[in-house]
Scaffold this active site. Structure first.
Site, PDB file in Angstrom:
ATOM      1  N   ASP A   1      -1.386  -0.541   5.879  1.00 34.97           N
ATOM      2  CA  ASP A   1      -1.667  -0.105   7.357  1.00 34.97           C
ATOM      3  C   ASP A   1      -2.501   0.082   7.141  1.00 34.97           C
ATOM      4  O   ASP A   1      -3.342   0.172   8.640  1.00 34.97           O
ATOM      5  CB  ASP A   1      -1.202   1.399   7.490  1.00 34.97           C
ATOM      6  CG  ASP A   1      -1.886   2.368   6.162  1.00 34.97           C
ATOM      7  OD1 ASP A   1      -2.121   2.069   5.450  1.00 34.97           O
ATOM      8  OD2 ASP A   1      -3.126   2.963   6.894  1.00 34.97           O
TER       9      ASP A   1
ATOM     10  N   ASP B   1       0.053   5.513   0.813  1.00 31.77           N
ATOM     11  CA  ASP B   1      -0.499   5.990   2.300  1.00 31.77           C
ATOM     12  C   ASP B   1      -0.548   5.406   3.081  1.00 31.77           C
ATOM     13  O   ASP B   1      -1.647   4.364   3.592  1.00 31.77           O
ATOM     14  CB  ASP B   1      -2.148   7.231   1.472  1.00 31.77           C
ATOM     15  CG  ASP B   1      -1.987   7.722   0.331  1.00 31.77           C
ATOM     16  OD1 ASP B   1      -0.677   8.275   0.000  1.00 31.77           O
ATOM     17  OD2 ASP B   1      -3.020   7.629  -0.305  1.00 31.77           O
TER      18      ASP B   1
ATOM     19  N   ASP C   1       0.727  -1.091   0.232  1.00 25.30           N
ATOM     20  CA  ASP C   1      -0.372   0.096  -0.131  1.00 25.30           C
ATOM     21  C   ASP C   1       1.050   1.604   0.201  1.00 25.30           C
ATOM     22  O   ASP C   1       2.137   0.983   0.080  1.00 25.30           O
ATOM     23  CB  ASP C   1      -0.822  -0.371   1.189  1.00 25.30           C
ATOM     24  CG  ASP C   1      -1.950   1.490   1.136  1.00 25.30           C
ATOM     25  OD1 ASP C   1      -2.109   1.377   0.481  1.00 25.30           O
ATOM     26  OD2 ASP C   1      -1.519   2.008   2.231  1.00 25.30           O
TER      27      ASP C   1
END
Length: 801
Positions: free
Chosen positions: A675, A482, A480
């Site tokens: 995250d 961001d 991922d």
């Protein structure tokens, strides 16, 4: 050249004189049984208009039942990677579709007509799934339904972007009596861009089309660009030599043709061509010529051929096609091992040696039956040879031959140039390896005393220490962006250093649809990361692909999002509008900082009017260096509330984006790193692969402890630097040195183990209590002392006394 005048011979030399008007493709349908029954069966469905892609609605019951499926056929018989492609369907529908696909692979050779029925039934239920459309195309191809095959293969190519389907599509044009179209496809930009085995397949198809057009000399030149060195063995060389021999025979070079039929027979160790039969036939023609010559001599007649001893060349229309059964391993074949060719489905037979894991459609592409090597008359000989596709898939992309400069390039207007994503054909499901498998015996862990002398009689030398790192276990990281790699315009601490130090292939998978891959890659490079557009997989790309799956080419979609999203849509063959007044067939919604009331209102009008609604992602928030901003999911929620409709979601946690990322990675053991529990980790679960939660973004330790099963990661690390740790040290499981007890909803942790194992141990014990019903995830309280308390406090966990 009229096909009805062209007798057909199968791969073993048995002549079939049935009318070939409906099976123009020389070489026979892909994977067709050598007995030559493909044209007779399935004829009853000729002329039926195939279902239009994107028109069906999910079937959740007994509608569209299709042919009966034996009770012993199970969806689990389908290769896991192919089943992964069905994740966009509801569970009940996916089960039925999978069983139909299994049936296709099992009966494709013996009963092409029945295989086609099952493929049609699968397509009726899942016409938006690339592997299903490819399977339908291959089944129609094997049954001699050229128009239906061409339609399905084009749809599959549009959905998956699989270039190896081009030779099959071109061969279907031959089957439809349009050899000039086959040549156009072969000579177009996309045909010329093919490499390795795909390029060879296309040249074989082109050579057959040239013969159909009465241009055998051009067919010869086309094939001379390939490796025609005698002495090679295997399906590939056998079919190539056979094609070349057929072209020579069509050009009247009979003696040369005999030589190359002999080369083909010598190379054909798997009996995929009828080269020996052709040699026998030519010898028989010699005998007939000699008898006729004698008769003329007795009558005193003068026969020039008899006088020279060289009979007149055969009519090229009677030559057979070299295309021999090309193997078709299902989609790279992820399916179960299809016998010979089933490009898509579960394999009923074992894959060829050295063949890549079958996946269904990929192999299918090259097996063009209609095109077989220039062979003018033998549709069956071109049937697909399993070994061939396997060889093709395994080839390490040999250098393509220089394109023939003499031929004008003709663009293939019938095939929309779409950038595809997912054929999941190149991936395979990851099978969890038990940690104990990494140690052959307990002795491996025992080091000899420092003062011990080495034993001269040496029994078993001490085994080297075994590593168990992420790099050893996984071959691709699906990262991922961001909150994992960067936050806005700042790199996450330790992210650059970690990625620089890992040799594992990495791909950046983002739900953010506001920027194109090239822009994302440029941003990463600005932050100091190594990145290229090919390493970036965005929800915008996947959203555009979903539109192309659901809508006919040339349809219009209203875009709510950035110009980058609009461009992705255009490249998928869909026109773009920003107004509901243009009557768009779909709405695609992605993040844009400029989206406001006006844009959302246009989308609401279109959705209420019946437009398909695709959301690139549903992240409620967007991480930045300033904190969490409003994400696309919040805007989607506004439209949901205004319309009462639900969108089709492309991005994580939905399967489409993850499936595209896995296909791009092409590895056998990918790992999701992210995250967010509700997108990254749940996205990993949606496609059945393991995941790592990094505690640098949205999801906290508190969120982790209360996570439902579908959002639970395999590993937990503080940041990306944790990827250098031993996988078992950060796996969610009991960890050495840490004691975790759960009393009601109070979780107490104590000990002095390694810090990196604290959160994994805490999550393991907490989840167990929640699953047992002894703890309420909404009421959890954490108690800790000493090092554990300090560590948890540093991670933002509220520890009670």
């Amino acid at each position: 050249m009229n096909d009805r005048d062209r007798p057909r011979r199968d791969g073993r030399g048995e002549r079939d004189t049935r009318d070939q008007r409906d099976s123009r493709g020389q070489g026979g349908p892909r994977g067709r049984r050598r007995g030559g029954q493909g044209d007779r069966q399935g004829g009853g469905s000729r002329g039926r208009r195939p279902d239009r892609p994107g028109r069906e609605r999910a079937d959740r019951g007994s509608r569209q039942p299709g042919p009966p499926i034996p009770d012993e056929i199970s969806a689990s018989d389908l290769d896991p990677e192919v089943r992964r492609d069905l994740l966009t369907l509801d569970k009940a529908n996916a089960e039925i579709v999978a069983r139909h696909l299994v049936m296709v692979s099992q009966v494709l050779l013996d009963d092409p007509a029945l295989a086609l029925e099952h493929a049609r039934a699968a397509r009726a239920r899942a016409s938006r799934v690339g592997v299903v459309r490819e399977t339908a195309g291959i089944a129609a191809y094997n049954a001699g339904e050229w128009q239906e095959a061409a339609t399905e293969l084009r749809a599959a190519r549009r959905i998956t972007g699989n270039p190896s389907l081009l030779p099959l599509i071109a061969d279907c044009e031959r089957g439809l009596g349009r050899p000039e179209r086959a040549v156009e496809i072969a000579r177009g930009d996309e045909g010329r861009a093919l490499k390795g085995e795909d390029a060879t397949e296309m040249r074989i198809v082109e050579a057959g089309a040239r013969i159909d057009l009465g241009e055998p000399e051009k067919a010869i030149v086309t094939l001379q660009m390939e490796n025609l060195k005698p002495g090679q063995v295997g399906t590939g060389p056998a079919r190539l030599f056979y094609a070349y021999a057929s072209a020579l025979q069509a050009a009247g070079r009979r003696e040369d043709a005999i030589t190359w039929y002999m080369n083909a027979a010598a190379a054909d160790v798997d009996d995929v061509t009828d080269a020996e039969f052709r040699l026998t036939e030519l010898a028989h023609d010699d005998e007939q010529s000699e008898e006729e010559s004698s008769a003329d001599s007795v009558r005193g007649g003068v026969d020039e051929a008899a006088a020279t001893g060289i009979p007149a060349p055969e009519d090229p229309a009677t030559t057979t096609s070299p295309r021999a059964e090309s193997e078709t391993v299902p989609v790279q074949s992820k399916t179960s091992d299809v016998p010979a060719p089933a490009p898509v489905v579960p394999d009923a037979g074992a894959p060829e040696p050295n063949a890549p894991e079958p996946r269904v459609p990929e192999s299918s592409a090259p097996e063009t039956k209609a095109a077989d090597a220039g062979a003018a008359d033998t549709p069956e000989t071109r049937s697909v040879a399993p070994e061939q596709d396997d060889e093709r898939s395994q080839a390490s992309d040999p250098e393509p031959a220089e394109p023939e400069a003499a031929e004008p390039e003709a663009a293939d207007e019938s095939i929309a140039p779409l950038e595809g994503t997912a054929d999941l054909s190149a991936t395979s499901s990851y099978v969890e390896q038990d940690a104990t498998d990494l140690i052959e015996s307990a002795d491996d862990l025992v080091a000899p005393p420092a003062d011990a002398e080495p034993e001269k009689s040496a029994t078993v030398p001490a085994a080297p220490a075994r590593r168990n790192t992420f790099a050893d276990r996984y071959d691709a990281l699906l990262l991922d962006l961001d909150g994992t790699v960067f936050a806005g315009h700042q790199a996450i601490p330790n992210a650059k250093e970690t990625l620089e130090g890992l040799d594992t292939a990495r791909f950046f998978v983002t739900n953010n649809a506001s920027r194109r891959p090239s822009e994302v890659a440029a941003h990463l490079r600005d932050l100091g990361f190594e990145a290229s557009a090919e390493m970036v997989v965005t929800s915008a790309q996947t959203g555009a692909r979903l539109l192309a799956e659901h809508l006919p080419a040339g349809s219009r979609a209203l875009v709510v999002g950035t110009d980058g999203l609009a461009q992705e849509v255009r490249e998928a063959g869909i026109a773009v509008t920003r107004s509901a007044d243009d009557g768009p067939a779909a709405v695609i919604q992605g993040h844009s900082p400029d989206t406001g009331w006006a844009q959302l209102s246009e989308a609401a009008l279109a959705i209420r009017a019946g437009a398909l609604w695709v959301a690139t992602n549903v992240d409620a928030t967007l991480p930045s260096e300033r904190g969490l901003l409003v994400g696309n999911g919040s805007m989607v929620a506004a439209l949901r509330n205004a319309t009462g409709k639900e969108p089709l979601v492309a991005g994580k946690p939905a399967a489409p984006l993850m499936a595209d990322a896995i296909a791009r990675a092409g590895g056998s053991a990918p790992l999701v790193v992210g995250d967010r529990l509700d997108t990254d980790i749940e996205g990993g679960h949606s496609v059945g692969i393991e995941s790592v939660l990094v505690l640098t973004g949205v999801s906290t330790v508190t969120d982790l402890l209360a996570a439902p099963p579908e959002q639970r990661p395999t590993y937990v690390v503080d940041d990306l630097a944790g990827l250098f740790e031993d996988v078992d040290a950060v796996r969610v499981a009991p960890q050495p040195g840490w004691s975790v007890t759960v009393d009601g909803s109070t979780v107490t942790v104590a000990g002095d183990g390694d810090e990196i194992g604290l959160v994994p141990a805490l999550a393991s014990a907490t989840w167990k209590a929640i699953d047992n019903g002894t703890a309420d995830p909404e009421e959890l309280r954490i108690r800790a002392e000493g090092e554990a308390r300090a560590k948890l406090a540093s991670l933002g966990v509220a520890v009670v006394d």
